[in-house]
Design an enzyme around this catalytic site. Structure first.
Site, PDB file in Angstrom:
ATOM      1  N   TYR A 283       0.826  -1.204   0.000  1.00 23.66           N
ATOM      2  CA  TYR A 283       0.000   0.000   0.000  1.00 23.66           C
ATOM      3  C   TYR A 283       0.865   1.260   0.000  1.00 23.66           C
ATOM      4  CZ  TYR A 283      -4.214  -2.748   0.652  1.00 23.66           C
ATOM      5  OH  TYR A 283      -5.254  -3.633   0.456  1.00 23.66           O
TER       6      TYR A 283
ATOM      7  N   GLU B  37      -8.003  -7.824   5.067  1.00 27.26           N
ATOM      8  CA  GLU B  37      -7.099  -8.837   4.513  1.00 27.26           C
ATOM      9  C   GLU B  37      -6.397  -9.612   5.614  1.00 27.26           C
ATOM     10  OE1 GLU B  37      -4.862  -6.315   1.893  1.00 27.26           O
ATOM     11  OE2 GLU B  37      -6.709  -5.817   0.814  1.00 27.26           O
TER      12      GLU B  37
END
Length: 404
Positions: A98, A140
């Site tokens: 990310y 996740e």
């Protein structure tokens, strides 16, 4: 929660950013892959990159998330986040990635919008990005924990115990864990990622639904060959068709996917077209294995009976269920489809026999135009939108569009 200051900035700039998102995501991917080409090896689908599908899905998701925050700053678009999280876990996305995406995405925003990206604008959109990233990371992490795999490492070797030619363009692979340990838990309707090394050495991933009941150590995936000559979107399916035989090993992820057979007793409608039948057959197999007595309508559309993958098995499973009904539509050769087969496009109105239940839970899978059309028909027949669930092979352009 989005701050008041950022909310005002996002509301003012969302139209301009939304109009530029296609150009922003185009530059984002081009720059990131130029500087970090290793991300195309075993992570990103280069077929979706070539077609632009991944770019459009990312743009729509960003706009959808920002719009949802403006509508309710304390809420999150759960459908959008859940769908993305499952896709990410299935390809092994990790937290640190990310940060990489942030660097290149915001670099692209600055390049495209130029002086319009003031420090205040940059800070507001930065807040949106990290709110979305934090929500996805948390989801996740839970998915990896539930799957009992290390974050970013969902992979396991499986041995092909049988190869079945279903149609000229569809083949099934029956697989067993190569290490002899039990297969991971799965739910009917879920998919796995298959990771293969291409002739140029680059690893590519594709998702395939489990087309068998998930309760055994032998699992099945059913792969349709994607035609298109040298088009990259067909490279994995063609490789699997050409090269994989009994005794070979494939690298599969743990099962993921949020469109799964529910455990209730409400009526079911399983609606599919083409290779979209695969998760439906997995659901039917699960219902048959558990002795379900739920009312089930199975509706399928295809080019012809010969093109209908897993057709005989579908008929057998429907026969095993005490309150199941099957209706098929074929674009051609419907006369060879057996009693009840219809010609042309799927039309839900006017189906003979028991009416389609308005309280049914509906599962859709097939090409996007097909699913949009059938969803419209279902709504006109009185089926509530909240009862309609769908699975998409590839980037979810429909959800991104619907949320924006």
């Amino acid at each position: 929660m989005l701050s008041d200051e950022s909310a005002a900035v996002i509301e003012a700039t969302l139209p301009a950013v939304g109009e530029a998102l296609d150009e922003i995501t185009t530059r984002f991917y081009a720059t990131m892959f130029a500087e970090r080409p290793e991300l195309l090896d075993g992570m990103f689908n280069r077929g979706n990159q070539a077609s632009g599908a991944q770019r459009r899905a990312l743009a729509g998701s960003i706009a959808a998330f920002a719009g949802a925050l403006l509508a309710d700053r304390d809420a999150r678009p759960e459908n959008l986040l859940g769908r993305i999280a499952h896709k990410h876990a299935a390809v092994g996305v990790t937290d640190d990635q990310y940060t990489i995406v942030h660097k290149y995405l915001f670099g692209a925003i600055a390049e495209v919008l130029g002086e319009a990206v003031t420090p205040e604008v940059a800070a507001a959109w930065d807040e949106v990005y990290w709110l979305m990233a934090a929500a996805l990371v948390a989801r996740e992490a839970r998915l990896y924990l539930e799957a009992q795999v290390e974050p970013g490492r969902p992979w396991r070797q499986w041995t092909v115990v049988e190869r079945r030619e279903e149609t000229p363009d569809v083949v099934s692979f029956l697989l067993r864990p190569a290490d002899g340990r039990p297969a991971p838990a799965a739910r009917a309707g879920q998919y796995v990622s298959v990771r293969v090394r291409m002739p140029d050495g680059v690893r590519q991933l594709r998702q395939y639904s489990l087309s068998s009941a998930p309760g055994t150590d032998v699992r099945r995936i059913t792969v349709k060959r994607v035609h298109g000559g040298d088009a990259p979107e067909g490279e994995v399916s063609n490789l699997l068709h050409r090269t994989v035989r009994e005794g070979d090993e494939l690298t599969l992820s743990a099962p993921f996917g949020d469109v799964v057979l529910d455990d209730g007793d409400a009526p079911l409608m399983l609606v599919s077209a083409g290779i979209g039948c695969t998760p439906m057959v997995g659901m039917l197999a699960r219902l048959a294995a558990t002795g379900s007595t739920r009312p089930v309508h199975v509706l399928h559309a295809d080019r012809s009976p010969a093109d209908h993958a897993l057709r005989t098995e579908t008929h057998d499973l429907v026969e095993r269920l005490p309150d199941a009904r099957l209706v098929e539509w074929y674009e051609s050769s419907a006369d060879r489809g057996g009693p009840g087969a219809r010609s042309g496009q799927m039309l839900l109105e006017g189906i003979d026999g028991p009416a389609l239940p308005a309280d049914a839970t509906v599962y859709l899978c097939g090409p996007l135009p097909f699913m949009r059309e059938i969803r419209g028909q279902l709504l006109r027949l009185g089926v509530p939108a909240r009862h309609i669930r769908y699975e998409v092979f590839g980037p979810d352009l429909w959800l991104a569009d619907a949320q924006s």
